[in-house]
Design a protein around this motif. Structure first.
Motif, PDB file in Angstrom:
ATOM      1  N   ASP A 101       0.839  -1.209   0.000  1.00 42.63           N
ATOM      2  CA  ASP A 101       0.000   0.000   0.000  1.00 42.63           C
ATOM      3  C   ASP A 101       0.870   1.253   0.000  1.00 42.63           C
ATOM      4  OD1 ASP A 101      -2.391  -1.359  -0.068  1.00 42.63           O
ATOM      5  OD2 ASP A 101      -2.724  -1.245   2.108  1.00 42.63           O
ATOM      6  N   ALA A 102       1.915   1.262   0.825  1.00 46.93           N
ATOM      7  CA  ALA A 102       2.820   2.411   0.892  1.00 46.93           C
ATOM      8  C   ALA A 102       3.528   2.611  -0.447  1.00 46.93           C
ATOM      9  CB  ALA A 102       3.842   2.224   2.012  1.00 46.93           C
ATOM     10  N   GLN A 103       3.923   1.512  -1.085  1.00 49.43           N
ATOM     11  CA  GLN A 103       4.595   1.609  -2.389  1.00 49.43           C
ATOM     12  C   GLN A 103       3.642   2.186  -3.440  1.00 49.43           C
ATOM     13  OE1 GLN A 103       5.462  -2.102  -4.491  1.00 49.43           O
ATOM     14  NE2 GLN A 103       7.520  -1.339  -4.912  1.00 49.43           N
ATOM     15  N   ARG A 104       2.393   1.736  -3.421  1.00 48.71           N
ATOM     16  CA  ARG A 104       1.400   2.247  -4.375  1.00 48.71           C
ATOM     17  C   ARG A 104       1.167   3.736  -4.164  1.00 48.71           C
ATOM     18  NH1 ARG A 104      -3.287   3.434  -3.445  1.00 48.71           N
ATOM     19  NH2 ARG A 104      -3.544   2.117  -1.618  1.00 48.71           N
ATOM     20  N   ARG A 105       1.051   4.154  -2.903  1.00 47.79           N
ATOM     21  CA  ARG A 105       0.853   5.580  -2.609  1.00 47.79           C
ATOM     22  C   ARG A 105       2.054   6.398  -3.074  1.00 47.79           C
ATOM     23  NH1 ARG A 105      -0.959   3.413   2.229  1.00 47.79           N
ATOM     24  NH2 ARG A 105       0.945   4.080   3.301  1.00 47.79           N
ATOM     25  N   GLU A 106       3.256   5.864  -2.852  1.00 51.86           N
ATOM     26  CA  GLU A 106       4.476   6.559  -3.277  1.00 51.86           C
ATOM     27  C   GLU A 106       4.517   6.700  -4.806  1.00 51.86           C
ATOM     28  OE1 GLU A 106       8.975   6.196  -1.801  1.00 51.86           O
ATOM     29  OE2 GLU A 106       8.394   4.512  -3.091  1.00 51.86           O
ATOM     30  N   ALA A 109       1.991   9.295  -5.940  1.00 57.53           N
ATOM     31  CA  ALA A 109       2.483  10.643  -5.665  1.00 57.53           C
ATOM     32  C   ALA A 109       3.509  11.065  -6.717  1.00 57.53           C
ATOM     33  CB  ALA A 109       3.090  10.725  -4.270  1.00 57.53           C
ATOM     34  N   LYS A 110       4.366  10.151  -7.134  1.00 53.71           N
ATOM     35  CA  LYS A 110       5.362  10.462  -8.171  1.00 53.71           C
ATOM     36  C   LYS A 110       4.683  10.768  -9.499  1.00 53.71           C
ATOM     37  CE  LYS A 110       9.346   7.943  -6.384  1.00 53.71           C
ATOM     38  NZ  LYS A 110      10.275   6.829  -6.591  1.00 53.71           N
ATOM     39  N   GLN A 114       4.818  14.253 -11.534  1.00 53.38           N
ATOM     40  CA  GLN A 114       5.217  14.309 -12.943  1.00 53.38           C
ATOM     41  C   GLN A 114       4.181  15.079 -13.766  1.00 53.38           C
ATOM     42  OE1 GLN A 114       7.626  12.936 -15.042  1.00 53.38           O
ATOM     43  NE2 GLN A 114       8.952  12.193 -13.411  1.00 53.38           N
ATOM     44  N   LYS A 115       2.903  14.846 -13.478  1.00 54.75           N
ATOM     45  CA  LYS A 115       1.836  15.552 -14.204  1.00 54.75           C
ATOM     46  C   LYS A 115       1.916  17.057 -13.950  1.00 54.75           C
ATOM     47  CE  LYS A 115      -1.559  11.806 -14.305  1.00 54.75           C
ATOM     48  NZ  LYS A 115      -2.856  11.328 -13.789  1.00 54.75           N
ATOM     49  N   LEU A 116       2.115  17.436 -12.680  1.00 57.28           N
ATOM     50  CA  LEU A 116       2.213  18.858 -12.350  1.00 57.28           C
ATOM     51  C   LEU A 116       3.416  19.508 -13.022  1.00 57.28           C
ATOM     52  CD1 LEU A 116       1.309  18.766  -8.535  1.00 57.28           C
ATOM     53  CD2 LEU A 116      -0.109  19.635 -10.422  1.00 57.28           C
ATOM     54  N   LEU A 117       4.551  18.810 -13.033  1.00 56.67           N
ATOM     55  CA  LEU A 117       5.750  19.327 -13.672  1.00 56.67           C
ATOM     56  C   LEU A 117       5.537  19.479 -15.172  1.00 56.67           C
ATOM     57  CD1 LEU A 117       8.730  20.166 -13.589  1.00 56.67           C
ATOM     58  CD2 LEU A 117       9.318  17.736 -13.741  1.00 56.67           C
TER      59      LEU A 117
END
Length: 138
Positions: A101-106, A109-110, A114-117
């Motif tokens: 779950d933590a890996q999926r959230r991470e 978030a990445k 990337q979309k915002l950048l």
């Protein structure tokens, strides 16, 4: 002048690591830990009692994988596990479900970052190059 170097000299050094507990970092970013049982001239590895260790922040989780065959070309890093230091890791072990779950959230978030950048660059008239993932590099 004849070349007396053994063409297998580099890979042959892996024979010294047989039956030792090793950590293997793969080209796709995965981390495997297991006992080296076999190696060939191409540095293909057979790991026994293998786990896949997933790190997120200061937490980690281990997924049992059993016997694992790794093509030598996919190995980025290989190292012996220090048994004394292994017991004193500055990390907290969590369940497999929690670390996944933590890996999926991470990863989510990445992707959002990337979309915002990409949007910010596009607004300035610039294009972001496509991200070449580990698998696309070769």
């Amino acid at each position: 002048m004849a070349n007396n170097l053994n063409p297998l000299a580099g890979t042959a050094h892996l024979l010294d690591e047989l039956d030792k507990k090793l950590m293997v970092l793969l080209r796709d970013g995965r981390t495997l830990i297991g006992y080296l049982r076999c190696v060939d001239q191409f540095a293909n590895l057979v790991l026994h009692k293998t786990i896949e260790r997933i790190h997120v922040g200061k937490e980690y989780g281990d997924i049992p994988r059993g016997i694992f065959i790794v093509r030598g070309e996919n190995v980025v890093l290989l190292g012996e596990i220090d048994k004394e230091k292994e017991d004193s890791l500055p990390l907290t072990e969590v369940s497999v479900d929690d670390i996944l779950d933590a890996q999926r959230r991470e990863q989510d978030a990445k992707i959002e970052q990337q979309k915002l950048l990409s949007k910010a660059l596009k607004e300035r008239g610039l294009n972001m190059l496509a991200d070449l993932g580990h698998d696309d590099m070769f």
